[in-house]
Write a protein that holds these residues in place. Structure first.
Motif, PDB file in Angstrom:
ATOM      1  N   GLY A 163      22.201  -8.017  16.867  1.00 53.62           N
ATOM      2  CA  GLY A 163      21.438  -7.113  17.730  1.00 53.62           C
ATOM      3  C   GLY A 163      21.985  -5.699  17.656  1.00 53.62           C
ATOM      4  N   GLY A 164      23.284  -5.579  17.886  1.00 57.93           N
ATOM      5  CA  GLY A 164      23.956  -4.283  17.779  1.00 57.93           C
ATOM      6  C   GLY A 164      23.279  -3.180  18.568  1.00 57.93           C
ATOM      7  N   PRO A 165      23.625  -1.950  18.246  1.00 56.08           N
ATOM      8  CA  PRO A 165      23.027  -0.794  18.927  1.00 56.08           C
ATOM      9  C   PRO A 165      21.635  -0.506  18.355  1.00 56.08           C
ATOM     10  N   ARG A 166      20.664  -1.229  18.858  1.00 53.60           N
ATOM     11  CA  ARG A 166      19.311  -1.144  18.314  1.00 53.60           C
ATOM     12  C   ARG A 166      18.307  -1.078  19.451  1.00 53.60           C
ATOM     13  N   LEU A 167      17.417  -0.109  19.380  1.00 58.82           N
ATOM     14  CA  LEU A 167      16.311  -0.007  20.328  1.00 58.82           C
ATOM     15  C   LEU A 167      15.072  -0.521  19.617  1.00 58.82           C
ATOM     16  N   ILE A 168      14.289  -1.315  20.301  1.00 58.95           N
ATOM     17  CA  ILE A 168      13.104  -1.917  19.695  1.00 58.95           C
ATOM     18  C   ILE A 168      11.876  -1.365  20.392  1.00 58.95           C
ATOM     19  N   THR A 169      10.934  -0.880  19.591  1.00 63.85           N
ATOM     20  CA  THR A 169       9.710  -0.312  20.123  1.00 63.85           C
ATOM     21  C   THR A 169       8.562  -0.549  19.141  1.00 63.85           C
ATOM     22  N   ARG A 170       7.363  -0.619  19.636  1.00 59.15           N
ATOM     23  CA  ARG A 170       6.209  -0.853  18.761  1.00 59.15           C
ATOM     24  C   ARG A 170       5.775   0.406  18.019  1.00 59.15           C
ATOM     25  N   ARG A 171       6.087   1.563  18.605  1.00 63.23           N
ATOM     26  CA  ARG A 171       5.644   2.839  18.018  1.00 63.23           C
ATOM     27  C   ARG A 171       6.813   3.820  18.053  1.00 63.23           C
ATOM     28  N   CYS A 198      13.872   0.435  15.804  1.00 57.86           N
ATOM     29  CA  CYS A 198      13.058  -0.348  14.877  1.00 57.86           C
ATOM     30  C   CYS A 198      11.889  -0.984  15.602  1.00 57.86           C
ATOM     31  N   SER A 199      10.952  -1.469  14.804  1.00 59.57           N
ATOM     32  CA  SER A 199       9.768  -2.131  15.341  1.00 59.57           C
ATOM     33  C   SER A 199       9.949  -3.641  15.282  1.00 59.57           C
ATOM     34  N   PRO A 200       9.210  -4.376  16.117  1.00 62.27           N
ATOM     35  CA  PRO A 200       9.240  -5.841  16.028  1.00 62.27           C
ATOM     36  C   PRO A 200       8.822  -6.317  14.630  1.00 62.27           C
ATOM     37  N   GLU A 201       7.893  -5.596  13.998  1.00 58.62           N
ATOM     38  CA  GLU A 201       7.446  -5.959  12.646  1.00 58.62           C
ATOM     39  C   GLU A 201       8.593  -5.859  11.650  1.00 58.62           C
ATOM     40  N   TRP A 202       9.432  -4.830  11.788  1.00 57.92           N
ATOM     41  CA  TRP A 202      10.576  -4.681  10.888  1.00 57.92           C
ATOM     42  C   TRP A 202      11.546  -5.843  11.090  1.00 57.92           C
ATOM     43  N   LEU A 203      11.820  -6.172  12.356  1.00 51.55           N
ATOM     44  CA  LEU A 203      12.704  -7.303  12.640  1.00 51.55           C
ATOM     45  C   LEU A 203      12.144  -8.586  12.021  1.00 51.55           C
ATOM     46  N   ASP A 204      10.846  -8.794  12.179  1.00 46.97           N
ATOM     47  CA  ASP A 204      10.208  -9.983  11.633  1.00 46.97           C
ATOM     48  C   ASP A 204      10.339 -10.029  10.110  1.00 46.97           C
ATOM     49  N   SER A 205      10.136  -8.888   9.455  1.00 44.24           N
ATOM     50  CA  SER A 205      10.241  -8.869   7.993  1.00 44.24           C
ATOM     51  C   SER A 205      11.685  -9.109   7.544  1.00 44.24           C
ATOM     52  N   GLU A 206      12.658  -8.584   8.289  1.00 49.48           N
ATOM     53  CA  GLU A 206      14.064  -8.815   7.955  1.00 49.48           C
ATOM     54  C   GLU A 206      14.434 -10.294   8.107  1.00 49.48           C
ATOM     55  N   LEU A 207      13.812 -10.957   9.079  1.00 55.46           N
ATOM     56  CA  LEU A 207      14.101 -12.376   9.298  1.00 55.46           C
ATOM     57  C   LEU A 207      13.537 -13.255   8.186  1.00 55.46           C
ATOM     58  N   ASN A 208      12.671 -12.694   7.340  1.00 57.48           N
ATOM     59  CA  ASN A 208      12.226 -13.420   6.152  1.00 57.48           C
ATOM     60  C   ASN A 208      13.345 -13.496   5.116  1.00 57.48           C
ATOM     61  N   PHE A 209      14.299 -12.556   5.174  1.00 54.32           N
ATOM     62  CA  PHE A 209      15.400 -12.505   4.212  1.00 54.32           C
ATOM     63  C   PHE A 209      16.712 -13.025   4.789  1.00 54.32           C
ATOM     64  N   TYR A 210      16.904 -12.872   6.083  1.00 51.47           N
ATOM     65  CA  TYR A 210      18.147 -13.266   6.753  1.00 51.47           C
ATOM     66  C   TYR A 210      17.806 -14.231   7.884  1.00 51.47           C
TER      67      TYR A 210
END
Length: 122
Positions: A72-80, A55-67
């Motif tokens: 963290g779980g098995p998640r790789l974070i990348t901008r692209r 996932c992207s940092p932007e996706w994480l940020d948008s999810e934090l608007n709801f939760y």
């Protein structure tokens, strides 16, 4: 005493429902994709399935608007979302996931992914 180490090998890397990674979009902006890696022992038949999210940092940020809290779980974070970069990352992690037996190797891979037999009871 046998000091040989089992070396895991990536057999395939696809989207969760067998999509080609190049077909997953968007490549930048907000995204989250579940990927499926088939990994086996180098030089032997067969493979187990491991899944992880990219996932992207932007996706994480948008999810934090709801939760208020996200696991963290098995998640790789990348901008692209770059399939080649992600595949190279997985191959590099596998180079360091050797062990005396498959259970040890799978547990090491399971530190950053979900193993299909993770909760399997004998």
């Amino acid at each position: 005493m046998n000091n040989s180490k089992i070396q895991p090998e990536l057999r395939s890397l696809t989207g969760q429902i067998d999509e080609d990674l190049n077909d997953l979009a968007p490549v930048s902006g907000s995204f989250s994709h579940t990927l499926r890696a088939e990994i086996g022992v180098r030089g032997k038949e067969g493979a187990d399935v491991f899944e992880f999210d990219v996932c992207s940092p932007e996706w994480l940020d948008s999810e934090l608007n709801f939760y208020s809290v996200l696991p963290g779980g098995p998640r790789l974070i990348t901008r692209r979302f770059d399939p080649e970069v992600i595949e190279n990352y997985v191959r590099k992690r596998l180079m360091h996931a050797t062990g005396p037996d498959w259970a040890t190797v799978a547990t090491r891979i399971g530190q950053w992914s979900r193993w299909e037999f993770e909760d399997y009871n004998k």
